[in-house]
Motif scaffolding. Structure first.
Motif, PDB file in Angstrom:
ATOM      1  N   LEU A   1       2.050   3.276  -6.945  1.00 15.50           N
ATOM      2  CA  LEU A   1       2.191   3.865  -5.604  1.00 15.50           C
ATOM      3  C   LEU A   1       2.756   5.276  -5.780  1.00 15.50           C
ATOM      4  O   LEU A   1       3.942   5.522  -5.555  1.00 15.50           O
TER       5      LEU A   1
ATOM      6  N   VAL B   1       0.863  -1.168   0.000  1.00 14.77           N
ATOM      7  CA  VAL B   1       0.000   0.000   0.000  1.00 14.77           C
ATOM      8  C   VAL B   1       0.902   1.221   0.000  1.00 14.77           C
ATOM      9  O   VAL B   1       2.087   1.135   0.349  1.00 14.77           O
ATOM     10  N   ASP B   2       0.352   2.352  -0.377  1.00 22.69           N
ATOM     11  CA  ASP B   2       1.145   3.575  -0.469  1.00 22.69           C
ATOM     12  C   ASP B   2       1.370   4.167   0.921  1.00 22.69           C
ATOM     13  O   ASP B   2       0.805   3.709   1.920  1.00 22.69           O
TER      14      ASP B   2
ATOM     15  N   ASP C   1      -0.013   4.383   4.694  1.00 24.44           N
ATOM     16  CA  ASP C   1      -1.338   4.998   4.618  1.00 24.44           C
ATOM     17  C   ASP C   1      -2.345   3.936   5.047  1.00 24.44           C
ATOM     18  O   ASP C   1      -2.783   3.107   4.248  1.00 24.44           O
TER      19      ASP C   1
ATOM     20  N   ASP D   1      -5.361   4.042   5.614  1.00 23.88           N
ATOM     21  CA  ASP D   1      -6.667   4.097   4.964  1.00 23.88           C
ATOM     22  C   ASP D   1      -6.741   3.171   3.752  1.00 23.88           C
ATOM     23  O   ASP D   1      -7.841   2.830   3.291  1.00 23.88           O
ATOM     24  N   GLN D   2      -5.574   2.759   3.224  1.00 22.69           N
ATOM     25  CA  GLN D   2      -5.557   1.904   2.039  1.00 22.69           C
ATOM     26  C   GLN D   2      -5.484   0.413   2.376  1.00 22.69           C
ATOM     27  O   GLN D   2      -5.641  -0.427   1.495  1.00 22.69           O
TER      28      GLN D   2
ATOM     29  N   ARG E   1       1.869   7.984   3.265  1.00 19.22           N
ATOM     30  CA  ARG E   1       1.321   9.334   3.320  1.00 19.22           C
ATOM     31  C   ARG E   1       2.413  10.350   2.996  1.00 19.22           C
ATOM     32  O   ARG E   1       3.567  10.191   3.413  1.00 19.22           O
TER      33      ARG E   1
ATOM     34  N   ALA F   1      -8.708  -2.148   1.789  1.00 23.92           N
ATOM     35  CA  ALA F   1      -8.988  -2.542   0.410  1.00 23.92           C
ATOM     36  C   ALA F   1      -7.972  -3.540  -0.123  1.00 23.92           C
ATOM     37  O   ALA F   1      -8.238  -4.234  -1.121  1.00 23.92           O
ATOM     38  N   ALA F   2      -6.801  -3.636   0.510  1.00 21.70           N
ATOM     39  CA  ALA F   2      -5.754  -4.554   0.053  1.00 21.70           C
ATOM     40  C   ALA F   2      -5.901  -5.956   0.643  1.00 21.70           C
ATOM     41  O   ALA F   2      -5.216  -6.888   0.215  1.00 21.70           O
TER      42      ALA F   2
END
Length: 373
Positions: free
Chosen positions: A335, A103-104, A113, A115-116, A106, A119-120
Motif C-alpha cells: 500500500l 485497499v490503498d 481509493d 477505484d481499487q 488517495r 478488484a479487492a
C-alpha cells in the motif's frame, strides 16, 4: 505553557455548569443504567442524522464490532477497508472473526481509493467499511454502486466525522449502518468513553440492542450468542445529549480554526513543502484533526518542542505493517500511498476553543522552523 494538539479544559470552563448539571440530573434520577438519558440521546442522535434508530454502546470500537455482527458479518467473511486509519477499525473486524482486506488511500485527501475496491472483492467479501477520516467523508457513490452490484453491506466508520456532510447527506446516514465514537477528543466527545450505531433497518437495530445486552431480548433470557456487555453509560449519554445541541457550533468553530491555518500558511505550501488538507467537492469538512504533510515531518515536530508546541501523528504506523496483523500477509510496498503518508503526515492543534493568540503562536513557530530546515 505547552500548546497541545487537543485540549478540552477551555471548553469545560465555558460549559462546566451544563456538564455538572448533567451529572447531577442522572445521579438524582434513580436510574443509572439504560435509563431516560440514553433513550433520549438515542432518539435525538438518530433524528440529527435523519435515520430511524440509534443504539448507544460503551465505545467506538464496540460500535464497529456490534455493527458488523448485526449486519451478519462473522468468521470466514472478508471486510474491505483501509490501513490508514486508527487501529480500532481493523481490531473490530478481527473481533468478529472476519478478515480485513486493505485497499490503498488517495494521496490528495488520505481517504479510501474507491477505484481499487472493485478488484479487492472476492466471493468471501461481505462488507465495505469506509472510514470518514480526519473529518471528511469518503467518496460514497462508487461504494454504494459496488455494494448493490455484489450484495454487500456498508458500515460507515464515523468516529472522526460527527456532523460532516457529503453532497448534502450527513455522515452516518449513507450506509446500512454507521458506527460512532464519543471518545473525549472527538468532535462530539464525552467526558469518558462511549459509542453508538445508527441504522434505518429495523432488524439490524433489534440485533444491535440484543448484542449490546448479553444477547438478551428480555431480562435474563439470551436469544443471541455470543452477546456483549456494551452499554452507553447514562451519565455520558446525558452529557452527550446536551453537547449535541452545540455540535453545529463545534464544527463551525473547527472550520474557523482551519480557515485561519489555510490563510496564514498558504504561502508555505507547494511541491516538497507543506501540504494542507484538501476538501473534496461536495464535502463539508469538520476537521476532527488538522492533518498536514511534509517530507521532513519528524524534524519539524522535534524543532517545535522548544517553542512549547506538542504535535501528534495520525497515524505513524499503517495497520497492515503492525506485528499484530502480520498473519494477514501484507508486506511493505503493498500500500505505497498509505506507507508514504505515514512518514510525512502530522496534526496541528485543532479544537473549537483554540484561541487566535495561541494559533498565531503555532503559525509563527512553524514558520520559523520551516525557514530553518
Amino acid at each position: 505553557m505547552t500548546i497541545r494538539v487537543w485540549d478540552y479544559l477551555p471548553e469545560y470552563e465555558k460549559e462546566k455548569d451544563d456538564i455538572l448539571g448533567a451529572v447531577d440530573q442522572v445521579f438524582g434520577s434513580g436510574q443509572l443504567i439504560l435509563g431516560q438519558s440514553v433513550e433520549q440521546f438515542e432518539s435525538e442522535f438518530a433524528r440529527y442524522h435523519g435515520v430511524t434508530h440509534c443504539t448507544g454502546v460503551d465505545n467506538g470500537t464496540n460500535a464497529l464490532t456490534l455493527g458488523l455482527e448485526a449486519l451478519g458479518i462473522g468468521p470466514g467473511d472478508e471486510v474491505i477497508t483501509v490501513s490508514n486509519t486508527a487501529a480500532p477499525t481493523v481490531v473490530a473486524i478481527a473481533a468478529t472473526g472476519a478478515t480485513p482486506v486493505f485497499v490503498d488511500v488517495r494521496a490528495a485527501d488520505f481517504l479510501m481509493d474507491t477505484d481499487q475496491v472493485g478488484a479487492a472483492i472476492t466471493p468471501r467479501t461481505k462488507a465495505l467499511l469506509p472510514v470518514h477520516l480526519y473529518g471528511q467523508c469518503a467518496d460514497m457513490a462508487p461504494l454504494e454502486r459496488l455494494a448493490r452490484r455484489h450484495g454487500l453491506a456498508v458500515l460507515e466508520d464515523c468516529a472522526q466525522s460527527h456532523g460532516a456532510r457529503h453532497h448534502g447527506r450527513v455522515a452516518g446516514s449513507m450506509g446500512d449502518a454507521a458506527a460512532f465514537s464519543f471518545y473525549p477528543t472527538k468532535v462530539l466527545g464525552a467526558y469518558g468513553d462511549g459509542g453508538a450505531v445508527l441504522t434505518s433497518d429495523d432488524e439490524v437495530d433489534r440485533a444491535l440492542r440484543q448484542l449490546r445486552y448479553y444477547g438478551m431480548d428480555k431480562t435474563y433470557y439470551v436469544v443471541r450468542s455470543p452477546g456483549h456487555n456494551s452499554r452507553l453509560d447514562e451519565v455520558q449519554a446525558e452529557i452527550l445529549r446536551r453537547k449535541l445541541r452545540r455540535l453545529d457550533a463545534y464544527t463551525e468553530g473547527r472550520r474557523e480554526v482551519a480557515r485561519r491555518y489555510r490563510e496564514q500558511l498558504a504561502d508555505l505550501t507547494g511541491p516538497g513543502q507543506l501540504q494542507l488538507p484538501e476538501v473534496n467537492p461536495g464535502n463539508t469538512h469538520v476537521y476532527y484533526v488538522y492533518v498536514v504533510r511534509h517530507p521532513r515531518r519528524d524534524a519539524i515536530i522535534e524543532a517545535l518542542k522548544p517553542h512549547g508546541i506538542s504535535l501528534n501523528i495520525s497515524y505513524p504506523w499503517p495497520v497492515h505493517t503492525m506485528s499484530g496483523f502480520a498473519h494477514l500477509g501484507y508486506t511493505r510496498g503493498d500500500l505505497p500511498v498509505t506507507e508514504r503518508l505515514a512518514e510525512e503526515i502530522f496534526s496541528l492543534p485543532m479544537y473549537p476553543s483554540l484561541s487566535e493568540e495561541r494559533q498565531n503562536k503555532i503559525v509563527d513557530a512553524l514558520r520559523t522552523v520551516l525557514a530553518a530546515l
